[in-house]
Design an enzyme around this catalytic site. Structure first.
Site, short mmCIF file in Angstrom:
data_model
loop_
_atom_site.label_atom_id
_atom_site.label_comp_id
_atom_site.label_asym_id
_atom_site.label_seq_id
_atom_site.Cartn_x
_atom_site.Cartn_y
_atom_site.Cartn_z
N GLU A 69 9.10 13.56 5.58
CA GLU A 69 7.56 11.92 4.81
C GLU A 69 7.15 13.61 4.05
O GLU A 69 6.73 13.20 3.29
CB GLU A 69 7.28 11.76 5.54
CG GLU A 69 6.54 10.31 4.91
CD GLU A 69 5.45 9.55 5.88
OE1 GLU A 69 6.20 9.09 6.94
OE2 GLU A 69 4.84 8.54 4.86
N GLY A 72 -0.07 3.33 5.67
CA GLY A 72 -1.16 2.33 6.68
C GLY A 72 -0.76 2.49 8.14
O GLY A 72 -1.65 2.38 8.53
N ALA A 73 -0.09 3.95 8.03
CA ALA A 73 0.19 3.82 10.06
C ALA A 73 0.08 5.12 10.63
O ALA A 73 0.49 5.76 10.97
CB ALA A 73 2.12 3.05 10.62
N SER A 74 0.79 6.66 9.24
CA SER A 74 1.07 7.49 9.89
C SER A 74 -0.36 8.35 8.09
O SER A 74 -0.37 7.97 7.39
CB SER A 74 1.62 8.59 10.03
OG SER A 74 2.40 8.40 8.97
N THR A 75 -0.64 10.04 8.43
CA THR A 75 -1.26 10.83 7.17
C THR A 75 -0.11 11.77 7.34
O THR A 75 -0.49 12.33 8.31
CB THR A 75 -2.41 10.92 7.33
OG1 THR A 75 -3.01 10.97 6.24
CG2 THR A 75 -3.33 11.76 8.46
N GLN A 76 -0.43 12.64 6.12
CA GLN A 76 0.59 13.75 6.30
C GLN A 76 -0.41 14.91 5.45
O GLN A 76 -0.82 14.74 4.54
CB GLN A 76 2.26 13.21 5.31
CG GLN A 76 3.02 12.54 6.48
CD GLN A 76 3.05 11.30 6.58
OE1 GLN A 76 2.78 10.66 7.37
NE2 GLN A 76 2.80 10.94 4.94
N1 ATP Z 1 -4.32 -1.45 -4.03
C1 ATP Z 1 -4.49 -0.86 -2.23
N2 ATP Z 1 -6.57 -1.02 -2.38
C2 ATP Z 1 -6.69 -0.53 -0.58
N3 ATP Z 1 -5.63 -0.25 -0.19
C3 ATP Z 1 -4.07 -0.61 -0.24
C4 ATP Z 1 -3.71 -1.08 -1.57
N4 ATP Z 1 -2.48 -1.11 -1.24
C5 ATP Z 1 -2.34 -0.92 -0.40
N5 ATP Z 1 -2.75 -0.71 0.13
C6 ATP Z 1 -3.39 0.35 1.82
O1 ATP Z 1 -3.37 1.81 1.73
C7 ATP Z 1 -2.57 2.33 2.59
C8 ATP Z 1 -1.88 2.83 2.02
O2 ATP Z 1 -0.95 1.66 1.82
P1 ATP Z 1 1.03 2.49 1.31
O3 ATP Z 1 1.85 1.42 0.88
O4 ATP Z 1 1.01 4.21 1.14
O5 ATP Z 1 1.46 3.19 3.07
P2 ATP Z 1 2.60 2.86 3.57
O6 ATP Z 1 4.28 3.14 3.47
O7 ATP Z 1 2.72 0.83 4.02
O8 ATP Z 1 2.59 3.42 5.49
P3 ATP Z 1 3.04 4.20 6.20
O9 ATP Z 1 3.59 5.63 4.95
O10 ATP Z 1 2.10 5.01 6.62
O11 ATP Z 1 4.12 3.40 7.09
C9 ATP Z 1 -2.07 0.72 3.54
O12 ATP Z 1 -2.86 1.11 4.11
C10 ATP Z 1 -2.63 -0.65 2.58
O13 ATP Z 1 -2.87 -1.59 2.96
#
Ligand code: ATP
Length: 639
Positions: free
Chosen positions: A302, A341-345
């Site tokens: 990722e 949402g669940a991990s940071t890279q």
């Molecule tokens: N428009 C927005 N404003 C603020 N926060 C947002 C918005 N859209 C998404 N987020 C939040 O940003 C974070 C990252 O979202 P993203 O969709 O990149 O993560 P993800 O792909 O679901 O997570 P992961 O990659 O860890 O599986 C999440 O906590 C999500 O709730």
């Protein structure tokens, strides 16, 4: 010497008289005519003189005779052999004054042709006396190198045509398409990418055609509900069917990559994880695309694909040169910071030794080797961090039914169930030994920056680094180097923070100031400036997260923090791992140098031919004009 001079002059006279004699003679019969052009006047004088001499030598110069001509026959031109002899004399006599006499030669040629039909005139001569400088002038003037210029231009165009590598180019059959489903922990996005059908060689042409946000939560949230995860994707897949031309469907690859949400599910329930993947796989296969698999990406993948996307979109791998080739851009790459949402890279190129093999990723792109440091922190995505923070606060307050949350805006009250906090593998360390998942919990906002920071800091461990240096949680990390792009939640939080506080956040101090400001705001103050009310309660905590993560965790400082660019798109393309994933899996990013030769399209070829024809016409026109000028000039001088 005198004789040679005479011969020389006479040879010149023979040249000229053969073409000018008649006219000059006629002119001479009208002495009262107004003053002639000085050039013509000089020519006349010269010719008179040379004619006079040549008359004396007439016998000797007569064709086929080595004896002096005693008769009074009109002037005869020299034959070729004789002219060559005179030329030799002239050259010996006049080595300095170089008179190409091209024009003169032409006149000579014409006269010889005229008077000795069938004879090939091929004599060049040089004339050298002060008077003959006029000839010099005449020769230079008339002999402007039009023909050589024309030939040169022809040559250039010809060379161009010959050297521009070309190949038959069929009409580009439009675009090729590729689909990636980014199955994240919080939600799924379907991206359609496209690229010109004749450019599948990794030359920087893939762009995002469109994005479809899947309704509902991430696919992991459908664990235990057979078929539900697949069904959730249907609307976006239907949209893809409409957006991609029908004839392209069978050749359109579809990839599904699941990230941290599915990693967590696989940890807690491998069967459910497999079930979800099977569901989404069979759903995608029911569409007319080319299904290429539904897999869970590792954290390392990722991070690396996110880095590829960032640098691909920034054009940091190759650039298009003006000679029609792709070159190494020569630019430094940019690191990637992804806050999901669940991990940071965190991923960046490093020259330092990567002490933990887990963090090393070697990529060879366009013939260039990239040595990456990458690490993915599971449970450090925004949603899971918020859960961990809640769990930490609830635990620190003895799991009491009413809890003060220092990061929530003052006066905000929220009620939730214990399972909402402790159902995640990320909060397992904070879970009480026995608890009722359905038990309600009331949270009261405190709006207290220091307390919030204290609780957030508890989530990061800085003890016991087993390497020469660590970020946190015993994870090796070299010193951050170069610029970075921070996307996903980094971007959302950064832009909300700036908007709500009005502080421009580009230094660590500004980040701290803005964070303090947002944490001291109450809910109604935030409401008046924010556009996402449902996320307001977490602004303070999220801001403190990114401050803790970037400054203390990753070690960005006053020098390196300004090098972070917070953005979610580059051009019209979303920044994330999805594009990099498709590029790598579809061989759209070659390992070796592209070395691409730009083919000549039919249009370009036609244009070049057209230019060539225009040039040809111009050259012919110029040549004809030059000839007619010479004729005119000859006539004028003859007059
Ligand atoms: N428009 C927005 N404003 C603020 N926060 C947002 C918005 N859209 C998404 N987020 C939040 O940003 C974070 C990252 O979202 P993203 O969709 O990149 O993560 P993800 O792909 O679901 O997570 P992961 O990659 O860890 O599986 C999440 O906590 C999500 O709730």
């Amino acid at each position: 010497m005198a004789l040679e001079n005479e011969l020389l002059v006479s040879s010149a006279a023979v040249f000229l008289t053969s073409s000018f004699w008649k006219g000059l003679h006629q002119r001479a019969a009208f002495p009262s005519q107004p003053a002639l052009n000085p050039f013509v006047q000089n020519v006349r004088e010269l010719l008179h003189e040379t004619t006079r001499v040549s008359r004396k030598l007439q016998a000797r110069l007569a064709v086929g005779s080595s004896e002096p001509h005693r008769g009074s026959s009109p002037l005869q031109p020299l034959n070729v052999k004789q002219l060559r002899q005179k030329k030799g004399i002239a050259e010996r006599l006049a080595p300095v004054s170089v008179v190409p006499l091209r024009t003169l030669n032409v006149h000579l040629s014409q006269s010889l042709k005229c008077q000795l039909p069938g004879r090939k005139p091929a004599v060049k001569a040089r004339i050298s006396t002060s008077r003959k400088s006029h000839f010099h002038f005449m020769a230079q003037f008339s002999a402007l190198p039009i023909a050589p210029i024309a030939l040169l231009l022809f040559g250039l165009v010809g060379i161009l045509l010959l050297t521009i590598p070309s190949q038959d180019v069929q009409d580009a059959p439009g675009f090729m398409y590729g689909i990636v489903l980014d199955a994240g922990s919080s939600h799924t996005s379907l991206y359609i990418y496209k690229w010109p059908a004749d450019k599948q060689n990794g030359t920087g042409v893939v762009s995002q055609h469109s994005e479809c946000s899947v309704e509902g939560g991430g696919i992991s949230s459908y664990a235990g509900q057979v078929g539900a995860a697949g069904r959730s994707l249907r609307a976006c897949l239907n949209r893809a069917v409409e957006e991609i031309p029908k004839e392209k469907h069978p050749n359109t690859p579809v990839y599904l990559g699941a990230t941290a949400g599915m990693r967590l599910l696989k940890m807690s329930s491998p069967q459910q994880s497999d079930q979800v993947l099977a569901d989404v796989g069979s759903e995608i296969q029911s569409f007319p695309f080319s299904f290429r698999g539904a897999v869970i990406l590792s954290g390392q993948e990722e991070g690396a694909y996110g880095w590829v996307t960032v640098n691909y979109l920034l054009g940091n791998f190759i650039k298009y040169g003006f000679v029609g080739r792709w070159f190494s851009s020569g630019r430094a790459t940019v690191g990637a910071l992804d806050f999901g949402g669940a991990s940071t890279q965190i991923t960046f190129v490093t020259q330092q030794k990567v002490e933990d093999e887990e963090n090393r990723k070697e990529l060879r792109l366009y013939g260039h080797d990239y040595s990456l440091y990458t690490h993915s922190f599971l449970c450090y995505g925004q949603d899971q961090l918020l859960k961990k923070l809640l769990a930490q606060i609830v635990k620190s307050q003895g799991y009491a039914p009413e809890v003060n949350h220092p990061c929530y805006p003052a006066n905000l009250t929220r009620t939730l169930k214990m399972e909402d906090i402790f159902d995640s593998p990320c909060t397992v360390h904070y879970k009480p030994n026995t608890y009722n998942p359905q038990r309600s919990l009331t949270l009261r906002g405190g709006g207290h920056y220091e307390n919030c920071l204290g609780n957030v800091s508890e989530l990061f461990s800085y003890d016991g680094c087993p390497f020469s240096r660590c970020s946190f949680d015993k994870v090796f990390q070299p010193k951050v180097t170069g610029d970075f792009m921070a996307f996903s939640a980094f971007y959302f939080i950064h832009s909300s923070l700036q908007k709500v506080t009005g502080v421009k956040v580009s230094t660590p101090l500004q980040l701290e100031d803005a964070t303090k400001t947002v944490c001291s705001m109450n809910y109604s103050q935030m409401m008046s400036v924010a556009d996402k009310p449902d996320r307001l309660k977490d602004y303070c905590a999220s801001s403190v997260f990114i401050k803790a993560l970037l400054l203390r965790g990753y070690g960005f400082d006053d020098a390196s923090f300004p090098g972070i660019s917070f953005q979610n798109t580059a051009g019209d393309t979303s920044v994330g791992w999805a594009l990099g994933y498709m590029l790598m899996l579809s061989n759209l990013l070659p390992a070796e140098s592209a070395g691409v030769r730009k083919s000549l399209t039919v249009g370009a070829w036609g244009m070049l031919l057209f230019l060539f024809i225009v040039l040809l016409i111009i050259c012919v026109f110029l040549l004809l004009r030059a000839r007619s000028k010479k004729k005119k000039g000859g006539n004028e001088n003859a007059i």
